[in-house]
Design a protein around this motif. Structure first.
Motif, PDB file in Angstrom:
ATOM      1  N   SER A   1      24.877  -9.899 -43.529  1.00 14.87           N
ATOM      2  CA  SER A   1      25.138  -9.239 -42.087  1.00 14.87           C
ATOM      3  C   SER A   1      26.753  -8.453 -41.925  1.00 14.87           C
ATOM      4  N   VAL A   2      26.505  -7.579 -41.112  1.00  9.53           N
ATOM      5  CA  VAL A   2      28.147  -7.294 -40.995  1.00  9.53           C
ATOM      6  C   VAL A   2      28.099  -6.595 -40.285  1.00  9.53           C
ATOM      7  N   GLN A   3      29.176  -7.273 -39.347  1.00 11.00           N
ATOM      8  CA  GLN A   3      29.386  -6.064 -38.242  1.00 11.00           C
ATOM      9  C   GLN A   3      31.135  -5.805 -37.881  1.00 11.00           C
ATOM     10  N   ILE A   4      31.387  -4.726 -37.274  1.00 10.89           N
ATOM     11  CA  ILE A   4      33.078  -4.998 -37.506  1.00 10.89           C
ATOM     12  C   ILE A   4      33.158  -3.877 -35.930  1.00 10.89           C
ATOM     13  N   SER A   5      34.278  -3.901 -35.152  1.00 12.31           N
ATOM     14  CA  SER A   5      34.551  -3.604 -33.574  1.00 12.31           C
ATOM     15  C   SER A   5      35.587  -3.266 -34.243  1.00 12.31           C
ATOM     16  N   ARG A   6      36.316  -1.443 -33.646  1.00 13.18           N
ATOM     17  CA  ARG A   6      37.111  -1.160 -33.891  1.00 13.18           C
ATOM     18  C   ARG A   6      38.512  -1.607 -32.785  1.00 13.18           C
ATOM     19  N   ILE A   7      39.344  -2.352 -33.345  1.00 11.67           N
ATOM     20  CA  ILE A   7      40.854  -2.654 -32.683  1.00 11.67           C
ATOM     21  C   ILE A   7      40.997  -1.502 -31.962  1.00 11.67           C
ATOM     22  N   PRO A   8      41.809  -0.592 -31.168  1.00 14.03           N
ATOM     23  CA  PRO A   8      42.660   0.472 -30.484  1.00 14.03           C
ATOM     24  C   PRO A   8      43.793   0.402 -31.059  1.00 14.03           C
TER      25      PRO A   8
ATOM     26  N   ALA B   1      27.395 -19.173 -43.793  1.00 15.39           N
ATOM     27  CA  ALA B   1      28.906 -18.996 -43.519  1.00 15.39           C
ATOM     28  C   ALA B   1      29.014 -18.190 -42.818  1.00 15.39           C
ATOM     29  N   LEU B   2      30.219 -17.642 -41.371  1.00 17.39           N
ATOM     30  CA  LEU B   2      30.591 -17.296 -41.053  1.00 17.39           C
ATOM     31  C   LEU B   2      31.861 -16.539 -41.297  1.00 17.39           C
ATOM     32  N   LEU B   3      32.238 -15.089 -41.991  1.00 19.98           N
ATOM     33  CA  LEU B   3      33.616 -14.884 -42.283  1.00 19.98           C
ATOM     34  C   LEU B   3      34.304 -14.202 -41.680  1.00 19.98           C
ATOM     35  N   SER B   4      35.510 -14.711 -40.717  1.00 25.20           N
ATOM     36  CA  SER B   4      35.629 -13.041 -39.817  1.00 25.20           C
ATOM     37  C   SER B   4      37.226 -13.505 -40.172  1.00 25.20           C
ATOM     38  N   GLY B   5      37.489 -12.034 -39.696  1.00 26.58           N
ATOM     39  CA  GLY B   5      39.072 -11.543 -39.603  1.00 26.58           C
ATOM     40  C   GLY B   5      39.444 -10.385 -38.898  1.00 26.58           C
ATOM     41  N   ARG B   6      40.823 -10.081 -39.583  1.00 28.26           N
ATOM     42  CA  ARG B   6      41.599  -7.964 -38.547  1.00 28.26           C
ATOM     43  C   ARG B   6      41.462  -7.831 -40.322  1.00 28.26           C
ATOM     44  N   THR B   7      41.158  -5.969 -40.142  1.00 22.52           N
ATOM     45  CA  THR B   7      41.463  -6.035 -40.981  1.00 22.52           C
ATOM     46  C   THR B   7      42.028  -4.106 -40.608  1.00 22.52           C
TER      47      THR B   7
ATOM     48  N   ASP C   1      44.076 -13.077 -39.536  1.00 17.76           N
ATOM     49  CA  ASP C   1      43.412 -14.226 -39.159  1.00 17.76           C
ATOM     50  C   ASP C   1      41.824 -14.480 -39.928  1.00 17.76           C
ATOM     51  N   PHE C   2      42.094 -14.317 -40.909  1.00 17.98           N
ATOM     52  CA  PHE C   2      40.696 -15.026 -41.589  1.00 17.98           C
ATOM     53  C   PHE C   2      40.126 -16.292 -41.426  1.00 17.98           C
ATOM     54  N   GLU C   3      38.892 -16.001 -41.582  1.00 18.16           N
ATOM     55  CA  GLU C   3      38.603 -17.570 -41.112  1.00 18.16           C
ATOM     56  C   GLU C   3      36.832 -17.557 -41.450  1.00 18.16           C
ATOM     57  N   VAL C   4      36.826 -19.180 -42.196  1.00 16.20           N
ATOM     58  CA  VAL C   4      35.447 -19.118 -42.354  1.00 16.20           C
ATOM     59  C   VAL C   4      35.105 -20.322 -42.085  1.00 16.20           C
ATOM     60  N   ARG C   5      33.823 -20.392 -41.378  1.00 15.67           N
ATOM     61  CA  ARG C   5      33.338 -21.004 -40.587  1.00 15.67           C
ATOM     62  C   ARG C   5      31.413 -21.444 -41.115  1.00 15.67           C
ATOM     63  N   LEU C   6      31.361 -23.218 -41.648  1.00 14.05           N
ATOM     64  CA  LEU C   6      29.777 -22.954 -41.467  1.00 14.05           C
ATOM     65  C   LEU C   6      29.007 -23.640 -41.512  1.00 14.05           C
TER      66      LEU C   6
ATOM     67  N   ALA D   1      43.405   6.051 -41.053  1.00 13.21           N
ATOM     68  CA  ALA D   1      43.886   4.382 -40.784  1.00 13.21           C
ATOM     69  C   ALA D   1      43.004   4.653 -39.615  1.00 13.21           C
ATOM     70  N   THR D   2      42.963   2.483 -40.337  1.00 13.84           N
ATOM     71  CA  THR D   2      41.771   1.743 -39.183  1.00 13.84           C
ATOM     72  C   THR D   2      42.079   0.344 -39.258  1.00 13.84           C
ATOM     73  N   HIS D   3      41.968   0.510 -37.716  1.00 17.10           N
ATOM     74  CA  HIS D   3      42.193  -1.729 -37.379  1.00 17.10           C
ATOM     75  C   HIS D   3      41.511  -1.847 -37.014  1.00 17.10           C
ATOM     76  N   TYR D   4      39.944  -3.056 -37.619  1.00 21.73           N
ATOM     77  CA  TYR D   4      38.983  -3.190 -36.737  1.00 21.73           C
ATOM     78  C   TYR D   4      39.033  -4.971 -37.500  1.00 21.73           C
ATOM     79  N   ARG D   5      38.258  -5.668 -36.396  1.00 19.44           N
ATOM     80  CA  ARG D   5      37.836  -6.826 -36.416  1.00 19.44           C
ATOM     81  C   ARG D   5      36.470  -6.826 -36.887  1.00 19.44           C
ATOM     82  N   TYR D   6      36.293  -8.110 -38.049  1.00 21.28           N
ATOM     83  CA  TYR D   6      34.856  -8.094 -38.027  1.00 21.28           C
ATOM     84  C   TYR D   6      34.344  -9.308 -38.825  1.00 21.28           C
ATOM     85  N   ILE D   7      33.555  -9.648 -38.865  1.00 18.97           N
ATOM     86  CA  ILE D   7      32.263 -10.472 -39.024  1.00 18.97           C
ATOM     87  C   ILE D   7      31.121 -10.554 -39.711  1.00 18.97           C
ATOM     88  N   ASP D   8      31.155 -11.011 -41.496  1.00 20.00           N
ATOM     89  CA  ASP D   8      30.566 -11.720 -42.327  1.00 20.00           C
ATOM     90  C   ASP D   8      29.937 -12.566 -41.761  1.00 20.00           C
ATOM     91  N   VAL D   9      28.327 -12.540 -42.605  1.00 16.00           N
ATOM     92  CA  VAL D   9      27.612 -13.557 -42.379  1.00 16.00           C
ATOM     93  C   VAL D   9      26.741 -13.474 -44.031  1.00 16.00           C
TER      94      VAL D   9
END
Length: 159
Positions: free
Chosen positions: A152-159, A114-120, A104-109, A132-140
């Motif tokens: 800036s980077v922010q991550i949120s764990r996905i259970p 620019a906001l780059l986001s996805g799940r890893t 779900d990689f996305e770039v918004r300008l 092993a970890t699964h999270y959603r992130y946004i990179d500014v």
């Protein structure tokens, strides 16, 4: 790394970056988006992929070159990391990150932001133990002096 979720990052495969760049250009051309925006999306996609590769191979110079000096990360537990602490954590001999991909990689300008986001889904070893970890992130990213840098980077764990 189960005890420090702030360290994991994402890695796009080179083939996916090329396809994503081409897709971004084609979508921008078809959607009436200015060609410059499509080029910027492709540039940021490739830059993020190179940063991920540098993280996996522990290339301190390449990691730091992508980061603004005032970089901050908010990890999955709400802790704040600075550029030095973030890079030092990645360089730790206790940490080994396996190559990973982004969903779900996305770039918004927004002008020079620019906001780059996805799940890893990430795996590796920390102090010799698998994680092993699964999270959603946004990179500014912000464009300063003609260069995009992650601020800036922010991550949120996905259970």
């Amino acid at each position: 790394m189960p005890n420090r979720p702030s360290t994991p990052r994402r890695l796009l495969l080179v083939r996916h970056v090329a396809l994503a760049g081409l897709a971004a250009w084609l979508l921008s051309a078809c959607a009436g988006v200015p060609p410059e925006a499509g080029r910027t999306v492709a540039e940021l996609t490739a830059q993020a992929e190179r940063w991920d590769q540098a993280i996996v191979r522990k290339d301190r110079a390449a990691i730091e070159a992508n980061m603004a000096d005032d970089f901050r990360q908010i990890d999955g537990a709400g802790n704040v990391e600075s550029k030095p602490s973030f890079v030092d954590d990645l360089m730790s001999p206790d940490l080994q990150i396996d190559p990973y991909t982004v969903e779900d990689f996305e770039v918004r300008l927004y002008g020079d932001t620019a906001l780059l986001s996805g799940r890893t889904r990430m795996s590796g070893r920390y102090q010799g133990r698998p994680f092993a970890t699964h999270y959603r992130y946004i990179d500014v990213y912000v464009k300063r002096d003609g260069r995009w840098r992650i601020v800036s980077v922010q991550i949120s764990r996905i259970p």
